[in-house]
Scaffold this motif. Structure first.
Motif, PDB file in Angstrom:
ATOM      1  N   ALA A   1     -35.799 -23.691  -8.148  1.00  0.00           N
ATOM      2  CA  ALA A   1     -36.933 -23.675  -9.079  1.00  0.00           C
ATOM      3  C   ALA A   1     -37.999 -24.674  -8.632  1.00  0.00           C
ATOM      4  O   ALA A   1     -39.205 -24.375  -8.668  1.00  0.00           O
ATOM      5  N   TRP A   2     -37.594 -25.849  -8.183  1.00  0.00           N
ATOM      6  CA  TRP A   2     -38.556 -26.829  -7.667  1.00  0.00           C
ATOM      7  C   TRP A   2     -39.236 -26.303  -6.402  1.00  0.00           C
ATOM      8  O   TRP A   2     -40.433 -26.509  -6.197  1.00  0.00           O
ATOM      9  N   GLN A   3     -38.480 -25.633  -5.531  1.00  0.00           N
ATOM     10  CA  GLN A   3     -39.093 -25.024  -4.353  1.00  0.00           C
ATOM     11  C   GLN A   3     -40.154 -24.005  -4.762  1.00  0.00           C
ATOM     12  O   GLN A   3     -41.232 -23.935  -4.165  1.00  0.00           O
TER      13      GLN A   3
ATOM     14  N   GLY B   1     -52.519 -23.446 -14.938  1.00  0.00           N
ATOM     15  CA  GLY B   1     -51.698 -23.367 -16.153  1.00  0.00           C
ATOM     16  C   GLY B   1     -50.247 -23.078 -15.832  1.00  0.00           C
ATOM     17  O   GLY B   1     -49.332 -23.703 -16.391  1.00  0.00           O
ATOM     18  N   ASN B   2     -50.010 -22.116 -14.940  1.00  0.00           N
ATOM     19  CA  ASN B   2     -48.636 -21.807 -14.546  1.00  0.00           C
ATOM     20  C   ASN B   2     -47.955 -23.001 -13.891  1.00  0.00           C
ATOM     21  O   ASN B   2     -46.781 -23.286 -14.138  1.00  0.00           O
ATOM     22  N   ILE B   3     -48.675 -23.671 -13.016  1.00  0.00           N
ATOM     23  CA  ILE B   3     -48.130 -24.837 -12.318  1.00  0.00           C
ATOM     24  C   ILE B   3     -47.775 -25.935 -13.319  1.00  0.00           C
ATOM     25  O   ILE B   3     -46.687 -26.518 -13.274  1.00  0.00           O
ATOM     26  N   THR B   4     -48.696 -26.210 -14.227  1.00  0.00           N
ATOM     27  CA  THR B   4     -48.502 -27.299 -15.186  1.00  0.00           C
ATOM     28  C   THR B   4     -47.329 -27.021 -16.118  1.00  0.00           C
ATOM     29  O   THR B   4     -46.492 -27.904 -16.388  1.00  0.00           O
ATOM     30  N   ALA B   5     -47.236 -25.791 -16.612  1.00  0.00           N
ATOM     31  CA  ALA B   5     -46.130 -25.437 -17.504  1.00  0.00           C
ATOM     32  C   ALA B   5     -44.792 -25.504 -16.770  1.00  0.00           C
ATOM     33  O   ALA B   5     -43.795 -26.017 -17.305  1.00  0.00           O
ATOM     34  N   SER B   6     -44.763 -25.005 -15.552  1.00  0.00           N
ATOM     35  CA  SER B   6     -43.523 -25.011 -14.773  1.00  0.00           C
ATOM     36  C   SER B   6     -43.089 -26.433 -14.456  1.00  0.00           C
ATOM     37  O   SER B   6     -41.897 -26.778 -14.537  1.00  0.00           O
ATOM     38  N   TRP B   7     -44.048 -27.262 -14.075  1.00  0.00           N
ATOM     39  CA  TRP B   7     -43.741 -28.650 -13.731  1.00  0.00           C
ATOM     40  C   TRP B   7     -43.168 -29.380 -14.937  1.00  0.00           C
ATOM     41  O   TRP B   7     -42.184 -30.125 -14.835  1.00  0.00           O
ATOM     42  N   GLY B   8     -43.760 -29.164 -16.096  1.00  0.00           N
ATOM     43  CA  GLY B   8     -43.262 -29.824 -17.303  1.00  0.00           C
ATOM     44  C   GLY B   8     -41.843 -29.420 -17.641  1.00  0.00           C
ATOM     45  O   GLY B   8     -41.004 -30.259 -18.019  1.00  0.00           O
TER      46      GLY B   8
ATOM     47  N   GLN C   1     -29.933 -23.733 -19.139  1.00  0.00           N
ATOM     48  CA  GLN C   1     -31.160 -24.494 -18.883  1.00  0.00           C
ATOM     49  C   GLN C   1     -31.575 -24.389 -17.423  1.00  0.00           C
ATOM     50  O   GLN C   1     -32.754 -24.235 -17.109  1.00  0.00           O
ATOM     51  N   SER C   2     -30.601 -24.463 -16.537  1.00  0.00           N
ATOM     52  CA  SER C   2     -30.881 -24.279 -15.117  1.00  0.00           C
ATOM     53  C   SER C   2     -31.354 -22.850 -14.844  1.00  0.00           C
ATOM     54  O   SER C   2     -32.283 -22.618 -14.071  1.00  0.00           O
ATOM     55  N   ALA C   3     -30.723 -21.881 -15.514  1.00  0.00           N
ATOM     56  CA  ALA C   3     -31.092 -20.478 -15.324  1.00  0.00           C
ATOM     57  C   ALA C   3     -32.507 -20.204 -15.823  1.00  0.00           C
ATOM     58  O   ALA C   3     -33.284 -19.485 -15.176  1.00  0.00           O
ATOM     59  N   LEU C   4     -32.874 -20.773 -16.975  1.00  0.00           N
ATOM     60  CA  LEU C   4     -34.223 -20.568 -17.505  1.00  0.00           C
ATOM     61  C   LEU C   4     -35.269 -21.159 -16.558  1.00  0.00           C
ATOM     62  O   LEU C   4     -36.336 -20.560 -16.356  1.00  0.00           O
ATOM     63  N   ALA C   5     -34.952 -22.299 -15.973  1.00  0.00           N
ATOM     64  CA  ALA C   5     -35.888 -22.912 -15.039  1.00  0.00           C
ATOM     65  C   ALA C   5     -36.137 -22.004 -13.845  1.00  0.00           C
ATOM     66  O   ALA C   5     -37.289 -21.770 -13.448  1.00  0.00           O
ATOM     67  N   LYS C   6     -35.066 -21.471 -13.268  1.00  0.00           N
ATOM     68  CA  LYS C   6     -35.234 -20.601 -12.119  1.00  0.00           C
ATOM     69  C   LYS C   6     -35.983 -19.327 -12.503  1.00  0.00           C
ATOM     70  O   LYS C   6     -36.896 -18.875 -11.808  1.00  0.00           O
TER      71      LYS C   6
ATOM     72  N   VAL D   1     -39.900 -20.315 -13.609  1.00  0.00           N
ATOM     73  CA  VAL D   1     -40.748 -20.838 -12.539  1.00  0.00           C
ATOM     74  C   VAL D   1     -40.937 -19.802 -11.433  1.00  0.00           C
ATOM     75  O   VAL D   1     -42.032 -19.644 -10.899  1.00  0.00           O
ATOM     76  N   ALA D   2     -39.867 -19.080 -11.087  1.00  0.00           N
ATOM     77  CA  ALA D   2     -40.001 -18.067 -10.044  1.00  0.00           C
ATOM     78  C   ALA D   2     -40.958 -16.957 -10.468  1.00  0.00           C
ATOM     79  O   ALA D   2     -41.727 -16.434  -9.649  1.00  0.00           O
ATOM     80  N   ALA D   3     -40.931 -16.578 -11.736  1.00  0.00           N
ATOM     81  CA  ALA D   3     -41.856 -15.551 -12.219  1.00  0.00           C
ATOM     82  C   ALA D   3     -43.295 -16.052 -12.198  1.00  0.00           C
ATOM     83  O   ALA D   3     -44.220 -15.316 -11.820  1.00  0.00           O
ATOM     84  N   ARG D   4     -43.513 -17.304 -12.594  1.00  0.00           N
ATOM     85  CA  ARG D   4     -44.863 -17.865 -12.562  1.00  0.00           C
ATOM     86  C   ARG D   4     -45.349 -18.009 -11.109  1.00  0.00           C
ATOM     87  O   ARG D   4     -46.524 -17.814 -10.810  1.00  0.00           O
ATOM     88  N   MET D   5     -44.434 -18.365 -10.223  1.00  0.00           N
ATOM     89  CA  MET D   5     -44.778 -18.447  -8.793  1.00  0.00           C
ATOM     90  C   MET D   5     -45.271 -17.109  -8.275  1.00  0.00           C
ATOM     91  O   MET D   5     -46.273 -17.031  -7.554  1.00  0.00           O
TER      92      MET D   5
END
Length: 408
Positions: free
Chosen positions: A270-272, A313-320, A338-343, A346-350
Motif C-alpha cells: 500500500a505504501w508502494q 486529494g487521493n494522495i492526501t487521503a491515502s497518506w492519512g 485494516q491492512s486489507a483496507l489500506a491495500k 490506496v491501490a484503487a486511488r493509485m
C-alpha cells in the motif's frame, strides 16, 4: 489556550528535497533522525536508480548494477534489528515512507527490493527459529544472498490457501517437494526461495527454504509482461526436490502463519502504491507547467487543474490512512482487515491518479522516455498483487458484517 504546533522537520529542508504532493505535511511526523534516513533514500533513488530504470524496463532485465546499488544503499533490513551492521529498529511510519520513496521512482525496483527485504526476509525472520535466523539472515541483510517468496501457483492465486497443490512429504530428516509456483519475483536468480507446500500427512501448509541450484527446482522466466518489467518473475516447477528438515521454517505451522506474513507485507505494498501515485502526479504537474498549448502552459487550464487537484486529494487521503495504520502497527494492535483496507483503498486511488496523469500527457503519455507510461503500466501489477482488490474487499466485508462471502 492551544499548544503551539511542533516545528515540522521539513521546515529547513531545501526546496528541491520537498515533496509537492505532501499537501498536509505528513513528513513532519517523522523525527529529525528518521527524516534524514528518508532523505537518504530519496537521494539514492533519484541519483542511483532513476537513471537506469527506463533502459532496463524496456529490455525487461534486472541489471546486476542495480542489485549492487541496493546492496550498498543502507536500506536493507531496516526495521528488523540485529542482523548485519547499523540496523536499528525503525518505526512502521518510517518503514512505510521508505517503501513510498522506492515506489515514487520505480515500482519495479520497489518490488524487487520488497520481495527480498519484505516477503523473503520477513518469512525467515518471522517463520524461522533462532538458529535459522542466524544461519540465513546475515547474508540476506547484506544482500550477499537474495531471497524470494513462492506462494502463488499456476492454478491458485487468491484461493491458494485452500487449493494449494504443491506437496511436501517427509522421509526421515528430508522433505520431498512436488508441484509448481507462478509469478515468483526474483526466483530466476534468488539464492533462497521460501516455498510453501501442503504436508501430505497432516494437510497443513509448511514453508521450506529451497537453495539455489537444488536438483529438481526449475525456475523459468515469465516473458511478455507489460508491467514491472525489471522484476524477474518466474514459473517454478518442483520435481522431487529434496529439502533437509533444517530448512523447514519451524514457526510456520499452517496457513494462519502465512496470513501473518501477508498481513505485515500488505501494508508495504500500500505504501508502494502511494509512492507510485505521488511519482505519477509529480510527472504530470511538471509536464503541465512546461507543456504549452494555445499559447499558454496547460497548467493554466481549468480541466488540467481539476485532474491535478483530484490527484492531490487521493494522495492526501491515502497518506492519512497509512499514517494511522503505521501507528496501529507500532502499537502491535492492527488487524487483518485494516491492512486489507489500506491495500484496497490506496491501490484503487493509485490506479485513478496514474490514469489521470497519463491522460494529462496526451499522446506523449505512451512514450517510455516520458516515464509516465511506465508508471501507468506498473500500477496494474500493484493493483493485483499481494491480494487483488476483490479479495481485500472480502476480508474487510467479513469484518464489518460478520458474514463471510468467500466461496468454498
Amino acid at each position: 489556550m492551544t499548544a503551539e504546533p511542533p516545528t515540522p522537520v521539513t521546515s529547513a529542508t531545501p526546496v528541491e528535497d520537498r515533496l509537492t504532493a505532501d499537501f498536509y505535511d505528513y513528513e513532519s511526523l517523522l523525527s529529525e533522525e528518521e527524516y534524514k534516513i528518508l532523505l537518504k533514500a530519496r537521494t539514492f533513488m533519484r541519483d542511483e536508480v532513476k537513471p537506469l530504470v527506463n533502459e532496463y524496463w524496456g529490455k525487461g532485465e534486472l541489471p546486476e548494477e542495480l542489485i549492487d546499488k541496493f546492496r550498498h544503499s543502507g536500506l536493507i533490513a531496516l526495521g528488523y534489528g540485529g542482523y548485519g551492521e547499523h540496523l536499528p529498529a525503525i518505526s512502521h511510519l518510517l518503514g512505510g515512507m521508505l517503501a513510498m520513496e522506492l515506489g515514487r521512482v520505480d515500482a519495479s525496483s520497489a518490488t524487487f527490493f520488497g520481495v527480498h527485504n519484505g516477503l523473503g526476509f520477513y518469512s525467515v525472520y518471522y517463520g524461522g527459529d533462532q538458529e535459522q535466523r542466524d544461519r540465513f539472515l546475515p547474508a540476506m541483510a547484506t544482500m550477499d544472498k537474495i531471497g524470494a517468496f513462492a506462494l502463488t501457483e499456476p492454478d491458485g492465486g487468491s484461493d491458494v490457501s485452500g487449493g494449494m497443490r504443491t506437496t511436501a512429504r517427509r522421509e526421515g530428516d528430508t522433505w520431498t517437494l512436488n508441484g509448481a509456483k507462478k509469478w515468483i519475483g526474483n526466483a530466476t536468480f534468488a539464492d533462497y526461495v521460501v516455498v510453501f507446500a501442503r504436508d501430505v500427512e497432516d494437510n497443513k501448509v509448511k514453508a521450506f527454504i529451497v537453495e539455489k541450484d537444488t536438483p529438481g527446482f526449475r525456475p523459468v522466466k515469465i516473458e511478455g509482461k507489460i508491467a514491472l518489467r525489471i522484476v524477474q518473475n518466474a514459473e517454478i516447477t518442483l520435481t522431487d526436490v529434496k529439502v533437509p528438515e533444517a530448512n523447514r521454517l519451524k514457526n510456520i505451522k499452517g496457513f494462519r502463519d502465512v496470513g501473518e506474513i501477508l498481513r505485515q507485507t500488505r501494508s508495504g505494498v500500500a505504501w508502494q502504491a502511494l509512492g507510485v501515485m505521488i511519482g505519477a502526479y509529480e510527472l504530470a504537474l511538471e509536464y503541465a507547467k512546461q507543456r504549452v498549448a494555445f499559447g499558454r502552459p496547460i497548467a493554466k487550464f481549468q480541466m488540467v487543474q481539476d485532474l491535478l487537484v483530484k490527484s492531490v486529494g487521493n494522495i492526501t487521503a491515502s497518506w492519512g490512512l497509512l499514517v494511522q495504520l503505521a501507528r496501529l502497527q507500532d502499537q502491535g494492535i492492527f488487524r487483518d482487515e485494516q491492512s486489507a483496507l489500506a491495500k484496497e483503498f490506496v491501490a484503487a486511488r493509485m490506479r485513478e491518479v496514474v490514469a489521470w496523469s497519463r491522460e494529462l500527457f496526451g499522446g506523449n503519455g505512451i512514450l517510455l522516455d516520458n516515464d509516465i507510461a511506465r508508471f501507468f503500466s506498473d500500477a496494474e501489477a500493484l493493483y493485483s498483487y499481494e491480494g487483488t482488490h476483490q479479495m481485500q474487499t472480502l476480508i474487510v466485508g467479513k469484518a464489518i458484517t460478520g458474514q463471510s462471502a468467500f466461496v468454498g
